[in-house]
Write an enzyme that holds these catalytic residues in place. Structure first.
Site, mmCIF file in Angstrom:
data_model
loop_
_atom_site.group_PDB
_atom_site.id
_atom_site.type_symbol
_atom_site.label_atom_id
_atom_site.label_comp_id
_atom_site.label_asym_id
_atom_site.label_seq_id
_atom_site.Cartn_x
_atom_site.Cartn_y
_atom_site.Cartn_z
ATOM 1 N N CYS A 59 0.806 -1.226 0.000
ATOM 2 C CA CYS A 59 0.000 0.000 0.000
ATOM 3 C C CYS A 59 0.839 1.275 0.000
ATOM 4 C CB CYS A 59 -0.941 -0.011 1.192
ATOM 5 S SG CYS A 59 -1.905 -1.522 1.284
ATOM 6 N N HIS A 112 -3.008 7.907 6.231
ATOM 7 C CA HIS A 112 -3.183 6.591 5.619
ATOM 8 C C HIS A 112 -4.576 6.081 5.985
ATOM 9 C CE1 HIS A 112 -2.015 2.878 3.774
ATOM 10 N NE2 HIS A 112 -2.150 2.180 4.902
ATOM 11 N N GLU A 170 -1.063 4.936 13.551
ATOM 12 C CA GLU A 170 -0.834 6.207 12.868
ATOM 13 C C GLU A 170 -1.080 7.388 13.800
ATOM 14 O OE1 GLU A 170 -1.672 8.412 8.595
ATOM 15 O OE2 GLU A 170 -3.001 6.768 9.204
ATOM 16 N N LYS A 198 -9.636 7.594 2.424
ATOM 17 C CA LYS A 198 -10.136 6.221 2.317
ATOM 18 C C LYS A 198 -11.537 6.081 2.888
ATOM 19 C CE LYS A 198 -5.599 3.939 2.318
ATOM 20 N NZ LYS A 198 -4.743 5.124 2.541
ATOM 21 N N HIS A 201 -9.846 1.587 0.007
ATOM 22 C CA HIS A 201 -8.393 1.432 -0.044
ATOM 23 C C HIS A 201 -7.965 0.937 -1.425
ATOM 24 C CE1 HIS A 201 -4.356 0.975 1.073
ATOM 25 N NE2 HIS A 201 -4.476 0.323 2.218
ATOM 26 N N PHE A 261 1.668 -3.383 3.909
ATOM 27 C CA PHE A 261 2.062 -4.703 4.385
ATOM 28 C C PHE A 261 3.552 -4.901 4.108
ATOM 29 C CE2 PHE A 261 -2.237 -7.190 4.015
ATOM 30 C CZ PHE A 261 -2.753 -6.414 5.027
#
Length: 414
Positions: A164, A304, A315, A336, A341, A402
């Site tokens: 991502c 994010h 975050e 998002k 996403h 990831f």
């Protein structure tokens, strides 16, 4: 020689909300959601039946049907976004040295649709019926390769695959290509088309997706106490990066200046972020140091903000670690919440939204945020539910993936 300045002169995107940068930003500011019930394949046996599906994308508006048939959907969307961005920039490559123009487009997964289709053909019709275009369509670098071929560009040509964080890393590495004089112009961004039977099933198996199937538009809820996972979406985003003096010399409209980039690794877990947000925090610090900015100079963070339990908390912790008391004065919102996403494309689309925020002085909201999770700190301004008008001079855009990949881009109004 000092670091060369890098500016953004063109934007292009394909998303479930809109198919241009301006229309996307308008939809984001209105608080619209691009999440809906999936229609492109049968989801009867899936625990998740919703996603950020693009239903009316027509690649024929951009390239010939012959060329389109040789591209996976993720490459098609990268092509469309690149063509939009080039047109927006006003560039005419016949007037440029092709050796000084490069392409760097990331993807998290690549041509999964092609893999699925050709595997089905293999099982039902045998190995001799597998398409000779299978490998050129499924490979992750197909998007950057096809864009460079389309325009005849022979400068740096690469693909970044960092889950991502892919698009943000791609834009960041393109930034350094210009800073270090390897190129004068870079077409950079990311694309993803993983909303497929295997793609959806795989993320369902991870139990990382929202199961709020009866209320799709309310399913993505970053930082909300009732969040239950992210929304799998598809799309692409591309920006034109250009050396400042080069852009001025050709009379380009400069949309923003890209001033910083930070990239780190968590070294913690293959899917979960470091709970203390240390890697994310360090990426933000590096971006600020590159930009020669003090934390107090940042007005806005495009987070994010995935709507997952672990990521949102990590975050929030990272933001407070970097910005201290100033964290409570700046604005933080998650695109998002409206887009879902886009995996390897998310960083580019979110940077586009951030650039538009600088231009318009309007911060898109985090929709569906009814009650902030106490672990995410309700004192932070997550721009809940409605856009906020306020001047934004400097902003950062966060992307975490990831594998523990962290990427942060810093931009300023110019």
């Amino acid at each position: 020689m000092g670091k060369r300045r890098v500016v953004i002169t063109g934007l292009g995107c394909v998303t479930a909300l809109a198919e241009s940068a301006e229309a996307l930003f308008e939809a984001l500011c209105q608080g619209r959601s691009g999440v809906s019930t999936i229609t492109t394949f049968d989801t009867t046996e899936y625990p998740v039946t919703i996603g950020g599906e693009i239903r009316d994308f027509d690649i024929g508006r951009y390239i010939s049907s012959r060329d389109a048939k040789r591209m996976d959907r993720f490459t098609q969307m990268a092509m469309a976004s690149s063509i939009q961005a080039v047109q927006d920039s006003g560039l005419d490559f016949s007037h440029e040295d092709p050796r000084r123009v490069g392409v760097l487009i990331g993807t998290g997964i690549g041509g999964i649709k092609e893999i699925e289709e050709q595997h089905e053909r293999l099982l039902t019709r045998g190995p001799r019926k597998v398409s000779p275009f299978c490998v050129p369509k499924l490979m992750g670098n197909a998007a950057s390769g096809c864009v460079s071929i389309h325009y005849g560009l022979t400068g740096p040509n690469m693909c970044v695959v960092t889950a991502c964080a892919s698009a943000s890393n791609a834009i960041g590495e393109a930034f350094w290509s210009i800073c270090s004089s390897r190129s004068d112009i870079m077409i950079a961004g990311g694309s993803e088309a993983a909303l497929t039977p295997v793609g959806l099933a795989s993320f369902c198996a991870l139990k990382s997706l929202s199961t709020r199937n009866d209320d799709p538009t309310a399913a993505s809820r970053p930082f909300d106490v009732d969040r239950d996972g992210f929304i799998l979406s598809e799309g692409a985003g591309v920006v034109i990066l250009e050396e400042y003096e080069h852009a001025r010399a050709r009379g380009a409209t400069i949309l923003a200046e890209l001033i910083g980039y930070g990239a780190t690794g968590d070294a913690h877990h293959i899917t979960a972020p470091a709970p203390d947000g240390a890697g994310a925090a360090e990426a933000m610090r590096i971006a600020l140091n590159t930009a020669q900015l003090a934390p107090e100079q940042v007005d806005y963070i495009n987070a994010h903000g995935t709507s997952t339990q672990l990521n949102d908390v990590a975050e929030a912790v990272a933001i407070k670690a970097v910005f201290g008391e100033h964290a409570y004065k700046l604005a933080v919102s998650s695109s998002k919440s409206e887009l879902g996403h886009l995996l390897g494309a998310s960083g580019a689309v979110e940077l586009i939204a951030t650039v538009k925020t600088l231009q318009h002085g309007v911060i898109p909201p985090t929709i569906n945020l009814e009650r902030v999770d106490p672990e995410c700190d309700p004192r932070l301004n997550y721009v809940p539910r409605e856009a906020q008008e306020r001047p934004v001079k400097v902003a950062i855009s966060n992307s975490f993936g990831f594998g523990g990949h962290n990427s942060v881009l810093a931009v300023q109004r110019i």
